[in-house]
Design an enzyme around this catalytic site. Structure first.
Site, PDB file in Angstrom:
ATOM      1  CG  ASP A 129      -1.240  -0.281   8.415  1.00  0.00           C
ATOM      2  OD1 ASP A 129      -1.992   0.604   8.861  1.00  0.00           O
ATOM      3  OD2 ASP A 129      -0.061  -0.078   8.072  1.00  0.00           O
ATOM      4  CE  LYS A 170       0.696   1.036   4.651  1.00  0.00           C
ATOM      5  NZ  LYS A 170       1.531   2.123   5.151  1.00  0.00           N
TER       6      LYS A 170
HETATM    7  O1  C5P Z   1      -0.626  -1.980  15.051  1.00  0.00           O
HETATM    8  P1  C5P Z   1       0.779  -2.316  14.726  1.00  0.00           P
HETATM    9  O2  C5P Z   1       1.313  -3.457  15.549  1.00  0.00           O
HETATM   10  O3  C5P Z   1       1.045  -2.502  13.279  1.00  0.00           O
HETATM   11  O4  C5P Z   1       1.611  -1.033  15.139  1.00  0.00           O
HETATM   12  C1  C5P Z   1       3.017  -1.058  15.268  1.00  0.00           C
HETATM   13  C2  C5P Z   1       3.449   0.071  16.175  1.00  0.00           C
HETATM   14  O5  C5P Z   1       3.220   1.344  15.545  1.00  0.00           O
HETATM   15  C3  C5P Z   1       2.695   0.155  17.494  1.00  0.00           C
HETATM   16  O6  C5P Z   1       3.291  -0.654  18.467  1.00  0.00           O
HETATM   17  C4  C5P Z   1       2.801   1.621  17.826  1.00  0.00           C
HETATM   18  O7  C5P Z   1       4.062   1.897  18.393  1.00  0.00           O
HETATM   19  C5  C5P Z   1       2.767   2.304  16.467  1.00  0.00           C
HETATM   20  N1  C5P Z   1       1.409   2.751  16.082  1.00  0.00           N
HETATM   21  C6  C5P Z   1       0.842   3.839  16.736  1.00  0.00           C
HETATM   22  N2  C5P Z   1      -0.408   4.250  16.371  1.00  0.00           N
HETATM   23  C7  C5P Z   1      -1.075   3.650  15.375  1.00  0.00           C
HETATM   24  C8  C5P Z   1      -0.513   2.553  14.698  1.00  0.00           C
HETATM   25  C9  C5P Z   1       0.744   2.135  15.066  1.00  0.00           C
HETATM   26  O8  C5P Z   1       1.444   4.406  17.648  1.00  0.00           O
HETATM   27  N3  C5P Z   1      -2.283   4.093  15.032  1.00  0.00           N
END
Ligand code: C5P
Length: 315
Positions: A160, A17
């Site tokens: 995502d 993406k």
């Molecule tokens: O949700 P995911 O595990 O992909 O996110 C990875 C990291 O990115 C999270 O641990 C966080 O530190 C950061 N993140 C965030 N806010 C979001 C998405 C991701 O702070 N909306």
């Protein structure tokens, strides 16, 4: 629920993406950030094959084995040292285990993943693979979960992942898991550059909190995502180029000062617009048509800033 009928191996191609718009609206109590982002799937894809295996006769749970083949040769040549995790932390393995735990089946699976989407790039490769694993696991194990059920499992795996369950252009809000599909209009041609060094999403968000958030709070908070939606639907590339933005860019610059050089190169190219995708380090330029994207990709490749690729949004 149990393994209902013997299924054959199935393969899906899972897209990367690009974030055409990304606004960080604030920090949440759960430590995540409240986002408004517009993402489009593009024609750079990993391939995921799942072959279901029957539940063991001894009543135990079948093995989920994962082999990963890197087809990232071109990136490696440009100096990238990408290592796909193949252990239990791999998002494909996590997605399949979650699906199996929730459904209560004991069947196993042999899984093959071919990686073409570079990692630590802001291109959503791991999330896309996880979404594909949920959809394909649901199918080969005959579980019959609905899309809303898969969306809720996807949100448990990563912010995502729900976007990739929907698999089309969308505005994502909340942590990223509240997906509103939009009509994307004509195909959008882009050139994507993956610099040799990747960036870590948590680190970029931390840099945002330290260096950018105080400043951003002073800015007017009116959403500008609608200008991106209209331009995308009309295929008005100059308007899209003007409306695109990514609030994580300055945070990424703090961690990777060399991004300034990448941006300067794109500024000198004849792009319609350019910016970082997500938390980076992939950087993309909006092009007028396919031949334009191919020309810019070969110009970027000659500059040896990383691996450059001409591609387009998925219809
Ligand atoms: O949700 P995911 O595990 O992909 O996110 C990875 C990291 O990115 C999270 O641990 C966080 O530190 C950061 N993140 C965030 N806010 C979001 C998405 C991701 O702070 N909306």
């Amino acid at each position: 629920m149990e393994f209902r009928k013997v299924q054959i191996a199935r393969t899906v191609h899972t897209p990367a993406k690009l974030n055409l718009y990304l606004d960080v609206l604030g920090r949440r109590v759960d430590g995540y950030h409240e986002l408004e982002t517009l993402m489009v799937p593009i024609g750079l894809r990993d391939s995921l094959t799942i072959c279901p295996t029957p539940p063991p006769a001894d009543g135990s749970v079948g093995e989920i084995s994962l082999t990963v083949r890197s087809a990232l040769g071109a990136y490696s040549q440009s100096g990238t040292r990408d290592a796909v995790p193949i252990g239990p932390e791999n998002l494909v393995a996590r997605a399949l285990r979650l699906l199996r735990e929730r459904s209560g089946i004991r069947a196993g699976a042999r899984v093959q993943l071919v990686k073409r989407i570079p990692m630590a790039a802001g291109l959503g490769g791991g999330s896309s693979d996880a979404a594909a694993a949920l959809r394909l696991g649901n199918r080969v194990w005959g579980l019959g979960y609905s899309t809303p059920q898969l969306l809720s499992l996807a949100a448990e795996i990563g912010s995502d992942v729900p976007f990739f369950i929907i698999g089309r252009a969308a505005i994502c809000r909340g942590r990223g898991e509240a997906v509103e599909p939009i009509s994307a209009g004509p195909r959008m041609h882009v050139v994507v550059l993956k610099p040799p060094v990747g960036l870590s999403t948590p680190q970029v968000f931390r840099a945002f909190d330290s260096f950018c958030a105080p400043h951003c709070r002073e800015l007017p908070s009116a959403s500008r995502v609608s200008a991106v939606v209209v331009a995308l639907r009309r295929g008005d590339w100059p308007a899209l180029g003007r409306a695109m933005s990514n609030q994580l860019e300055r945070a990424a610059d703090r961690l990777a000062p060399w991004l300034a050089q990448v941006r300067a190169v794109f500024r000198r190219l004849d792009c319609v617009g350019h910016q970082l995708s997500g938390s980076g380090s992939a950087y993309f330029g909006l092009c007028r048509h396919a031949a334009h994207a191919r020309k810019l990709a070969s110009m970027l490749q000659a500059k040896r800033l990383g691996f450059a690729l001409a591609t387009s949004s998925c219809p």
